[in-house]
Every structure is written in structure tokens, then in C-alpha cells.
Design an enzyme around this catalytic site. Sequence first.
Site, PDB file in Angstrom:
ATOM      1  N   CYS A 138       0.818  -1.216   0.000  1.00  0.00           N
ATOM      2  CA  CYS A 138       0.000   0.000   0.000  1.00  0.00           C
ATOM      3  C   CYS A 138       0.852   1.266   0.000  1.00  0.00           C
ATOM      4  CB  CYS A 138      -0.955  -0.012   1.196  1.00  0.00           C
ATOM      5  SG  CYS A 138      -0.185  -0.447   2.766  1.00  0.00           S
TER       6      CYS A 138
ATOM      7  N   HIS B 115      -2.840   6.360   4.708  1.00  0.00           N
ATOM      8  CA  HIS B 115      -1.425   6.516   5.021  1.00  0.00           C
ATOM      9  C   HIS B 115      -0.948   7.882   4.539  1.00  0.00           C
ATOM     10  CE1 HIS B 115      -1.562   2.395   6.046  1.00  0.00           C
ATOM     11  NE2 HIS B 115      -0.933   1.859   5.026  1.00  0.00           N
TER      12      HIS B 115
END
Length: 332
Positions: A130, A243
Site C-alpha cells: 500500500c 497513510h
Amino acid sequence: MSGKKVAVLGATGLVGREMLKTLEQRKFPVSELIPLASLRSAGTKIKFCGEELTVRAVDKDSFKGADIAIFSAGGGTSKQWAPIAAASGATVVDNSSAWRMDEEVPLIVPEINPDDRSMAKKGIIANPNCSTIQAVVVLYPLHRAAGLKYINVSTYQSVAGTGKAALDSLRGGSLAALKGEDYHDAVYPHNIAYNLLPHIGAFDDEGISEEEWKMVNESRKIMHTPELRVSGITVRVPIFRCHGESVTAQFERPLAPEEAREILKGAPGVVVQDDPKRAVYPLPRETAGEDDVRVGRIRRDTGLDNALAMWIVGDNLRKGAALNAVQIAELL
């Protein structure tokens, strides 16, 4: 595009459920969906396109007749079942780290290297990590313009990257802390609530974590830049989803912040939010649930020649996992 028979292994997990949602939202032509999971989760009811389906326990016959099998069930599970799915005739899109560095398995971000799908000699395509995905989606257009030499990345990674138990741990630990109560975090080596953990994955003898090596190796493979120098630190932070990344990128030639912004405004999958004097920059709370990766705080780096610093935020369950996997399926 004709209808496809699609198997989803790990259909009851955080990413698996996001994959089902993404398939539905993007109107992927599914003629039949096969939701699969471990024996423990078999029998769970899920909704897909208005229909209630029963999750099945994965076995050797689960993938017969499937065109595409999307996996999000961990590396060990993928190592066991991906070859079986591929031998059954399905193309596997795997979200774990099990196959990413296999030379016969392409590692794909569709905005960057879609043609690498022709290299899938084992019938398996790997979905990158990711954090790597959101970094390279932004960096690759700049690399094409000015030639990347070096990147340094500090990540601020949400607990959603660890799974549902981590969401529960952050919620429970936060409530306990507010009440002045003790809380045992069963997911992380220390309580994540109101804390920062520079610890994602196991450490090697040099003290470099598994997640940090993923950033190094996967960036090079995706962008076809084996000589690219990559360094940084990966940190788990007490937010539920998305994130953030602080990135410094050094180039072969000078690249002004203004030019970089114009390049990125035209880059697929990227949204520029860059007016810091008006407090405009990417935020996890605004990015959650969004497909695009957001970038801001683009500025000249104060320590390196020909370098820019920037702030990147992406939804790790969407572009960082489910969306990228579904986009790969769309390529197929």
C-alpha cells in the site's frame, strides 16, 4: 468486456470487503462472484450487487471455471492457493507480499506499468504494498520528466493496514486511555493508542524493517529503476484509515515546484492539493474512501541539489489495496 467469473479469497476481511465494494462501484462485469475464506469464516453472509451470498471455505475445486481470482488472505494462504487457482485457469491478482519479488510475477500499478501483465508466466500478478503504491503513483510522472536518482520516504501508516483487529485495538486503547485505564494491545508490541510505533514488520540484522525493504525493492521493480536509491522509515500511527508519506525526491535535472505541480495535475490517479498558506494540503480524514492519491506541500528541498520535498496521502484500503487490484483485473 464480457462477464467474468470472479473468485475473491479473503472476502470477509477488511480488504476483501473493500474489493467487493470496489468491483460493484466500478461496475466490473461479474457474471458470477465466488466469495471464499478460511473454514472459520465459511458460512458468513455478504452482499454483492444487491444479492446475498454465502462465503465458502476455500478448497482445491474453488477456482474451477473462474476467470480471475483476487486474493487478500495473507502470504501463506497465497503461497498455498495461488498456484492451484492458476492451474485451474484463473489469473490470480494477489494482494499479499508472497509473490511480489518473484521474477516471473509482474508487480503492477496500472498507471505506471500496465504492459508488465504480459510477464505473468505463472498466471499470477502481484499487487504492490500500500505505501509503495501511493508513493510511485506520484513519483513516476516526475521521474519521466526529470529522472529519479534518490528517494527518502517517512511513512505515517494507519492501523487499517494491519486488519480489523487493529481497528478494534486502537478504538479500545483510546477509550481506555481517556478513562485512565490500563489496556493490553494484543495486535502490536506496544499500545498504538496515542502512540507512534516505528515498527512495521520484522527487523533484519541491520535494523531495517520488512516494510522499509518493501519500499526499496518494490519501487525499483514497478518503475523499472534497478539503480534507484531508496531509504526511509515506516511508522504506524494512531489513525484508523489512510497513510501519509513525507517524501524527498532527488532528480537528474532541476525540477521546479511549479513544474512538478503542473505535471502532477495531469497525472492519472493524482490530485494536487497545494496551498499551504491557506491550510490546503492532503489530510487522511478527507482522503478516506477516495480513489485518488493526493499530494501537496511540494517545495524545494533544503538539503539536496535537484530535489523536491512533498506530502502524499492515500487510502490504503482503496488505491493501496482493493482499487489497484480491481484495476489490474480490468487490465485483464
